[in-house]
Design a protein around this motif. Structure first.
Motif, PDB file in Angstrom:
ATOM      1  N   ILE B  51       0.858  -1.175   0.000  1.00 45.62           N
ATOM      2  CA  ILE B  51       0.000   0.000   0.000  1.00 45.62           C
ATOM      3  C   ILE B  51       0.892   1.222   0.000  1.00 45.62           C
ATOM      4  CG2 ILE B  51      -1.617   1.295   1.425  1.00 45.62           C
ATOM      5  CD1 ILE B  51      -2.384  -1.728   2.396  1.00 45.62           C
ATOM      6  N   LYS B  52       0.578   2.163  -0.895  1.00 50.31           N
ATOM      7  CA  LYS B  52       1.418   3.354  -1.016  1.00 50.31           C
ATOM      8  C   LYS B  52       0.592   4.588  -0.708  1.00 50.31           C
ATOM      9  CE  LYS B  52       3.916   1.124  -4.782  1.00 50.31           C
ATOM     10  NZ  LYS B  52       2.829   0.171  -5.149  1.00 50.31           N
ATOM     11  N   ILE B  53       1.118   5.419   0.144  1.00 51.63           N
ATOM     12  CA  ILE B  53       0.441   6.670   0.465  1.00 51.63           C
ATOM     13  C   ILE B  53       1.296   7.806  -0.082  1.00 51.63           C
ATOM     14  CG2 ILE B  53      -0.421   8.142   2.314  1.00 51.63           C
ATOM     15  CD1 ILE B  53      -0.565   5.512   4.014  1.00 51.63           C
ATOM     16  N   ILE B  54       0.702   8.610  -0.937  1.00 57.06           N
ATOM     17  CA  ILE B  54       1.473   9.666  -1.587  1.00 57.06           C
ATOM     18  C   ILE B  54       1.887  10.706  -0.544  1.00 57.06           C
ATOM     19  CG2 ILE B  54       1.530  11.391  -3.426  1.00 57.06           C
ATOM     20  CD1 ILE B  54       0.990   8.700  -4.596  1.00 57.06           C
ATOM     21  N   ASP B  83      -3.066   2.044  -3.338  1.00 52.95           N
ATOM     22  CA  ASP B  83      -3.847   0.830  -3.525  1.00 52.95           C
ATOM     23  C   ASP B  83      -4.201   0.117  -2.262  1.00 52.95           C
ATOM     24  OD1 ASP B  83      -1.259   0.937  -4.048  1.00 52.95           O
ATOM     25  OD2 ASP B  83      -1.151  -0.905  -5.151  1.00 52.95           O
ATOM     26  N   LEU B  84      -5.128   0.718  -1.614  1.00 57.70           N
ATOM     27  CA  LEU B  84      -5.802   0.144  -0.476  1.00 57.70           C
ATOM     28  C   LEU B  84      -6.409  -1.185  -0.878  1.00 57.70           C
ATOM     29  CD1 LEU B  84      -6.193   1.012   2.259  1.00 57.70           C
ATOM     30  CD2 LEU B  84      -8.138   2.387   1.636  1.00 57.70           C
ATOM     31  N   ARG B  85      -6.802  -1.267  -2.117  1.00 57.69           N
ATOM     32  CA  ARG B  85      -7.405  -2.459  -2.677  1.00 57.69           C
ATOM     33  C   ARG B  85      -6.449  -3.640  -2.699  1.00 57.69           C
ATOM     34  NH1 ARG B  85      -9.568  -1.421  -7.893  1.00 57.69           N
ATOM     35  NH2 ARG B  85     -10.916   0.079  -6.849  1.00 57.69           N
ATOM     36  N   ALA B 104       6.499   8.173  -1.796  1.00 62.31           N
ATOM     37  CA  ALA B 104       5.349   7.467  -1.237  1.00 62.31           C
ATOM     38  C   ALA B 104       5.748   6.700   0.015  1.00 62.31           C
ATOM     39  CB  ALA B 104       4.770   6.503  -2.265  1.00 62.31           C
ATOM     40  N   ALA B 105       4.894   6.774   1.015  1.00 62.01           N
ATOM     41  CA  ALA B 105       5.073   5.958   2.215  1.00 62.01           C
ATOM     42  C   ALA B 105       4.542   4.564   1.921  1.00 62.01           C
ATOM     43  CB  ALA B 105       4.321   6.576   3.387  1.00 62.01           C
ATOM     44  N   ILE B 106       5.286   3.567   2.313  1.00 61.64           N
ATOM     45  CA  ILE B 106       4.926   2.181   2.011  1.00 61.64           C
ATOM     46  C   ILE B 106       4.409   1.495   3.270  1.00 61.64           C
ATOM     47  CG2 ILE B 106       5.782  -0.021   1.128  1.00 61.64           C
ATOM     48  CD1 ILE B 106       6.038   2.164  -0.908  1.00 61.64           C
ATOM     49  N   MET B 107       3.330   0.747   3.099  1.00 64.27           N
ATOM     50  CA  MET B 107       2.832  -0.059   4.211  1.00 64.27           C
ATOM     51  C   MET B 107       2.588  -1.470   3.726  1.00 64.27           C
ATOM     52  SD  MET B 107       0.051   2.055   6.415  1.00 64.27           S
ATOM     53  CE  MET B 107      -0.531   0.734   7.466  1.00 64.27           C
ATOM     54  N   ALA B 108       3.042  -2.434   4.510  1.00 64.62           N
ATOM     55  CA  ALA B 108       2.762  -3.824   4.178  1.00 64.62           C
ATOM     56  C   ALA B 108       1.286  -4.094   4.471  1.00 64.62           C
ATOM     57  CB  ALA B 108       3.634  -4.744   5.025  1.00 64.62           C
ATOM     58  N   PRO B 109       0.661  -4.933   3.646  1.00 62.90           N
ATOM     59  CA  PRO B 109      -0.739  -5.271   3.894  1.00 62.90           C
ATOM     60  C   PRO B 109      -0.975  -5.761   5.320  1.00 62.90           C
ATOM     61  CG  PRO B 109      -0.071  -6.095   1.756  1.00 62.90           C
ATOM     62  CD  PRO B 109       1.157  -5.529   2.398  1.00 62.90           C
TER      63      PRO B 109
END
Lengths: 239, 239
Positions: B51-54, B83-85, B104-109
């Motif tokens: 998941i990427k947060i701009i 892509d929250l999806r 972009a900040a990255i988050m693992a699902p």
DNA sequence: CGATCGTTTGAGTTTGATCAAATGTGGTGG
DNA sequence: CCACCACATTTGATCAAACTCAAACGATCG
């Protein structure tokens, strides 16, 4: 009876709900309401009330335009959830109206809250539904922005056929599609006159017939190919 | 620093996140990634990864069309989630590409899963974000289907201005809008030639200027009125 | 048996597309 | 610093898809 059968069948494309969760879902329904054909279920600008799950009939989302025309921005068929957003948005940004008589299962927001709190799988399934809705909206942008009238109409018919098939609402190669040409025009951003001509073109090409609320597709492969239809965006697993 | 400040500012329009939850959210970010301008972040058909947060820069969702053209179906700006999806859909139904360099900040699902499991308020806030995205997609259907080229472009500019303003990215009455006329054409379903002419019309009417990636709006009220722009669908509380 | 609504047909118009070419503009390498 | 290239913008001319207006025709219904 199983009022939510269509919904369960649809979300099974994502993840099947076990019987216990289906039962809990059914139990959360407070009742069934009936609506007339061509009746507004919700109006733009109002606060959404309860959550409605279509059990029978067809409806649409639409936006009214300053000159009195309307743009339909999506369809509801059995198994679709009408305003899940009731929760989260305080004002509706579009209206919802029926095409036919509609029977809808009603759920109080609190019941939904309790249900999703208890069953993460249901939460995921519902969220998945909203993502699919979103994907459909985006495909409509492409459809209206890019495709010709002929392709556009063919594409809509493919979409509706596939969506109906996913919840078991096809009969042979036909579906109930109780739309007037004017309603089709409002959906496709075409004039009613041009809808009529395009429809005749589709008929003349022996691709389909469309009368009395019944769409029969004579050559699905050809229709899909001419429409440039790729069902991926519907996320329905099996093609 | 507060890498998610724009996101928090946006969701505050729904429900402000308390500092503790903001901190937990920040802690779930595994890192920051940088992307070049005009680079694909995700491609249609692939499985979404993280998941990427701009955090900084601008990007878009788009779909490629059989004849090589593309239709842009939405914009990302700082604070938007890419892509929250990732969670729920196994194949992307559209691609994502940058316009500018993007951070972009990255988050693992799994991190997202844990975060939302622990904080229902965050879950609601994120769901709200997807509903707003959906509302924007529906407004694009109306925009492309119903409005003239002139209104359409004016409407897009209003939307982008309001969205930037909601996260504090306006400077006087201008915003960074690093788009070429071709990219505008891909967004508005117009030919590049017609975009150019429409842009000149907007400039000649002294409504705005648009050069070197900077959009300056000289008469917002008039622009909104000509575009038929009603910001309700953005769900941004204060007008 | 009108009245109403939806469909069909015809004729003329318009918006925006297409094709083609000229004119900036920014970057790169010699 | 200049020549050149790639790319974006601008302009002109022609064309076509779809719209508008108008009217006829056909169902369906109270």
């Amino acid at each position: 009876m199983n009022r939510l059968a269509h919904l369960f069948r649809k979300v099974a494309n994502f993840e099947p709900l076990p019987p216990a969760e289906q039962a809990a879902f059914e139990d959360s329904v407070s009742g069934v309401r009936r609506f007339h054909a061509h009746q507004d279920l919700i109006q733009e600008g109002s606060a959404p009330d309860g959550i409605k799950i279509i059990v029978e009939g067809m409806a649409c989302r639409y936006k009214m335009l300053p000159d009195g025309r309307r743009q339909i921005v999506g369809y509801f068929l059995p198994g679709d959830i009408c305003d899940l957003r009731a929760y989260l948005l305080n004002r509706m940004d579009h209206s919802v109206a029926t095409f036919t008589r509609v029977e809808a299962a009603i759920m109080a927001p609190e019941a939904m809250q309790a249900l999703t709190a208890k069953f993460p799988r249901i939460t995921r399934a519902l969220w998945w539904c909203t993502l699919v809705d979103e994907a459909i909206a985006r495909e409509w942008i492409v459809n209206i922005g890019y495709r010709t009238a002929f392709e556009r109409m063919a594409h809509l018919f493919c979409e509706m056929f596939m969506r109906c098939r996913a919840v078991g609402l096809t009969r042979d190669n036909g579906i109930q599609l109780p739309l007037t040409q004017i309603e089709l025009a409002d959906s496709l951003a075409l004039s009613p006159v041009h809808v009529n001509r395009t429809l005749m073109e589709l008929r003349r090409a022996r691709l389909l017939s469309f009368q009395a609320g019944l769409l029969t597709i004579h050559d699905l492969d050809e229709l899909r190919s001419l429409a440039g239809f790729d069902p991926n965006y519907l996320h329905l697993g099996a093609v």
